[in-house]
Design an enzyme around this catalytic site. Structure first.
Site, PDB file in Angstrom:
ATOM      1  N   THR A 228      -5.628  -6.678  10.868  1.00 11.33           N
ATOM      2  CA  THR A 228      -5.906  -5.407  10.174  1.00 11.33           C
ATOM      3  C   THR A 228      -5.376  -4.217  10.965  1.00 11.33           C
ATOM      4  O   THR A 228      -4.732  -3.324  10.405  1.00 11.33           O
ATOM      5  CB  THR A 228      -7.427  -5.246   9.976  1.00 11.33           C
ATOM      6  OG1 THR A 228      -7.937  -6.419   9.359  1.00 11.33           O
ATOM      7  CG2 THR A 228      -7.746  -4.041   9.111  1.00 11.33           C
TER       8      THR A 228
ATOM      9  N   HIS B 241      -2.319  -5.374   1.581  1.00 12.48           N
ATOM     10  CA  HIS B 241      -3.608  -6.043   1.391  1.00 12.48           C
ATOM     11  C   HIS B 241      -3.320  -7.491   1.034  1.00 12.48           C
ATOM     12  O   HIS B 241      -2.352  -7.779   0.343  1.00 12.48           O
ATOM     13  CB  HIS B 241      -4.402  -5.405   0.242  1.00 12.48           C
ATOM     14  CG  HIS B 241      -5.496  -6.299  -0.287  1.00 12.48           C
ATOM     15  ND1 HIS B 241      -6.731  -6.337   0.296  1.00 12.48           N
ATOM     16  CD2 HIS B 241      -5.510  -7.218  -1.280  1.00 12.48           C
ATOM     17  CE1 HIS B 241      -7.475  -7.249  -0.344  1.00 12.48           C
ATOM     18  NE2 HIS B 241      -6.749  -7.791  -1.306  1.00 12.48           N
TER      19      HIS B 241
ATOM     20  N   TYR C  55     -12.613  -2.156  -3.898  1.00 11.95           N
ATOM     21  CA  TYR C  55     -13.159  -2.205  -2.540  1.00 11.95           C
ATOM     22  C   TYR C  55     -14.688  -2.087  -2.515  1.00 11.95           C
ATOM     23  O   TYR C  55     -15.258  -1.720  -1.480  1.00 11.95           O
ATOM     24  CB  TYR C  55     -12.533  -1.110  -1.680  1.00 11.95           C
ATOM     25  CG  TYR C  55     -11.131  -1.426  -1.198  1.00 11.95           C
ATOM     26  CD1 TYR C  55     -10.897  -2.498  -0.326  1.00 11.95           C
ATOM     27  CD2 TYR C  55     -10.038  -0.666  -1.591  1.00 11.95           C
ATOM     28  CE1 TYR C  55      -9.616  -2.795   0.130  1.00 11.95           C
ATOM     29  CE2 TYR C  55      -8.752  -0.955  -1.135  1.00 11.95           C
ATOM     30  CZ  TYR C  55      -8.549  -2.014  -0.277  1.00 11.95           C
ATOM     31  OH  TYR C  55      -7.283  -2.303   0.180  1.00 11.95           O
TER      32      TYR C  55
ATOM     33  N   PHE D  20     -15.715   3.789   6.639  1.00  8.13           N
ATOM     34  CA  PHE D  20     -14.340   4.144   6.306  1.00  8.13           C
ATOM     35  C   PHE D  20     -14.064   4.102   4.806  1.00  8.13           C
ATOM     36  O   PHE D  20     -12.927   4.300   4.371  1.00  8.13           O
ATOM     37  CB  PHE D  20     -13.348   3.243   7.062  1.00  8.13           C
ATOM     38  CG  PHE D  20     -13.490   1.755   6.790  1.00  8.13           C
ATOM     39  CD1 PHE D  20     -12.987   1.181   5.631  1.00  8.13           C
ATOM     40  CD2 PHE D  20     -14.128   0.930   7.710  1.00  8.13           C
ATOM     41  CE1 PHE D  20     -13.105  -0.180   5.381  1.00  8.13           C
ATOM     42  CE2 PHE D  20     -14.251  -0.438   7.476  1.00  8.13           C
ATOM     43  CZ  PHE D  20     -13.741  -0.995   6.305  1.00  8.13           C
TER      44      PHE D  20
ATOM     45  N   ARG E 221       2.364  -6.238   9.422  1.00  5.80           N
ATOM     46  CA  ARG E 221       1.664  -5.066   9.969  1.00  5.80           C
ATOM     47  C   ARG E 221       2.206  -4.672  11.337  1.00  5.80           C
ATOM     48  O   ARG E 221       2.257  -3.487  11.674  1.00  5.80           O
ATOM     49  CB  ARG E 221       0.166  -5.338  10.005  1.00  5.80           C
ATOM     50  CG  ARG E 221      -0.465  -5.215   8.597  1.00  5.80           C
ATOM     51  CD  ARG E 221      -1.830  -5.807   8.530  1.00  5.80           C
ATOM     52  NE  ARG E 221      -2.542  -5.429   7.294  1.00  5.80           N
ATOM     53  CZ  ARG E 221      -3.691  -5.977   6.931  1.00  5.80           C
ATOM     54  NH1 ARG E 221      -4.269  -6.904   7.668  1.00  5.80           N
ATOM     55  NH2 ARG E 221      -4.283  -5.597   5.801  1.00  5.80           N
TER      56      ARG E 221
ATOM     57  N   LYS F 135       0.824  -1.224   0.000  1.00  4.40           N
ATOM     58  CA  LYS F 135       0.000   0.000   0.000  1.00  4.40           C
ATOM     59  C   LYS F 135       0.859   1.276   0.000  1.00  4.40           C
ATOM     60  O   LYS F 135       2.066   1.225   0.237  1.00  4.40           O
ATOM     61  CB  LYS F 135      -0.935  -0.046   1.213  1.00  4.40           C
ATOM     62  CG  LYS F 135      -1.971  -1.179   1.144  1.00  4.40           C
ATOM     63  CD  LYS F 135      -2.955  -1.113   2.324  1.00  4.40           C
ATOM     64  CE  LYS F 135      -4.029  -2.198   2.212  1.00  4.40           C
ATOM     65  NZ  LYS F 135      -5.028  -2.102   3.317  1.00  4.40           N
TER      66      LYS F 135
ATOM     67  N   GLU G  95      -9.724 -10.913  -7.575  1.00  2.00           N
ATOM     68  CA  GLU G  95      -8.816  -9.776  -7.425  1.00  2.00           C
ATOM     69  C   GLU G  95      -7.635  -9.872  -8.406  1.00  2.00           C
ATOM     70  O   GLU G  95      -7.206  -8.859  -8.968  1.00  2.00           O
ATOM     71  CB  GLU G  95      -8.325  -9.700  -5.970  1.00  2.00           C
ATOM     72  CG  GLU G  95      -9.468  -9.346  -5.018  1.00  2.00           C
ATOM     73  CD  GLU G  95      -9.080  -9.384  -3.546  1.00  2.00           C
ATOM     74  OE1 GLU G  95      -7.916  -9.697  -3.216  1.00  2.00           O
ATOM     75  OE2 GLU G  95      -9.953  -9.091  -2.713  1.00  2.00           O
TER      76      GLU G  95
ATOM     77  N   ARG H 172      -2.215 -14.235   4.834  1.00  4.30           N
ATOM     78  CA  ARG H 172      -2.954 -13.559   5.912  1.00  4.30           C
ATOM     79  C   ARG H 172      -2.187 -13.677   7.231  1.00  4.30           C
ATOM     80  O   ARG H 172      -2.170 -12.753   8.039  1.00  4.30           O
ATOM     81  CB  ARG H 172      -4.358 -14.169   6.061  1.00  4.30           C
ATOM     82  CG  ARG H 172      -5.263 -14.000   4.839  1.00  4.30           C
ATOM     83  CD  ARG H 172      -5.731 -12.596   4.598  1.00  4.30           C
ATOM     84  NE  ARG H 172      -6.623 -12.115   5.630  1.00  4.30           N
ATOM     85  CZ  ARG H 172      -7.330 -10.985   5.526  1.00  4.30           C
ATOM     86  NH1 ARG H 172      -7.239 -10.231   4.433  1.00  4.30           N
ATOM     87  NH2 ARG H 172      -8.097 -10.593   6.489  1.00  4.30           N
TER      88      ARG H 172
ATOM     89  N   ASN I 209      -2.036   0.370   6.645  1.00  6.08           N
ATOM     90  CA  ASN I 209      -1.562  -0.879   7.254  1.00  6.08           C
ATOM     91  C   ASN I 209      -0.732  -1.728   6.282  1.00  6.08           C
ATOM     92  O   ASN I 209      -0.712  -2.945   6.375  1.00  6.08           O
ATOM     93  CB  ASN I 209      -2.719  -1.658   7.885  1.00  6.08           C
ATOM     94  CG  ASN I 209      -3.780  -2.059   6.873  1.00  6.08           C
ATOM     95  OD1 ASN I 209      -3.645  -1.790   5.689  1.00  6.08           O
ATOM     96  ND2 ASN I 209      -4.825  -2.712   7.352  1.00  6.08           N
TER      97      ASN I 209
END
Ligand code: RTP
Ligand code: MG
Length: 140
Positions: free
Chosen positions: A93, A117, A51, A59, A104, A11, A128, A87, A114
């Protein structure tokens, strides 16, 4: 367990801090292989579409604004149990809740900024990946 693919985004908070290599190294150390990678400036339309599942969340507008605030690196990761493994190495998150040693925990700035993704299921991973990559851009 068969080889699986998942979709990852490094990100804008991470590219801004020059952490593309550091984050990728953590993914690789977790047993994931980068089989496609591209640095892009996401458009607002791309971020909103990506998203869309969060469109009704409070948010959403902030999230879209953040995701277009700088370049991102989109990647396809391959490995055994890749969705779950990714993950796991990403961590929770909210970095405040993330386990020690996760991406993270080590790098994230906040629940929004964070760092990474990762797809949350094999089904979403396929959607995706197809959203950003052509099949011939993925070399396993
Ligand atoms: P991701 O989709 O980015 O891998 O993250 P995730 O599954 O852990 O989290 P998700 O619930 O899907 O949320 C997507 C992204 O939205 C931002 N977020 N902000 N301000 C907030 O309360 C909030 N909650 C989520 C984060 O950037 C999160 O990764
Ligand atoms: Mg998610």
């Amino acid at each position: 367990m068969a080889t699986e693919r998942t979709f990852s985004i490094i990100k804008p908070d991470a590219t801004r801090r020059n952490l593309t290599g550091a984050v990728t190294a953590m993914l690789e150390e977790a047993g994931l292989r980068v089989v496609a990678s591209r640095r892009i400036q996401m458009t607002r339309e791309q971020a909103e579409g990506f998203y869309a599942v969060h469109a009704e969340r409070p948010f959403f507008a902030d999230l879209v604004g953040f995701m277009v605030s700088g370049p991102v690196v989109i990647q396809v990761l391959e490995g055994e149990n890749a969705v779950a493994r990714n993950r796991e190495v990403m961590g929770a998150t909210n970095p405040a809740n993330a386990d020690e040693g996760t991406i993270r925990k080590v790098h994230a700035e906040s629940i929004e900024a964070n760092t990474v993704h990762g797809s949350d299921s094999a089904e979403n991973a396929a959607i995706e990946i197809a959203y950003f990559f052509k099949p011939e851009e993925i070399v396993g």
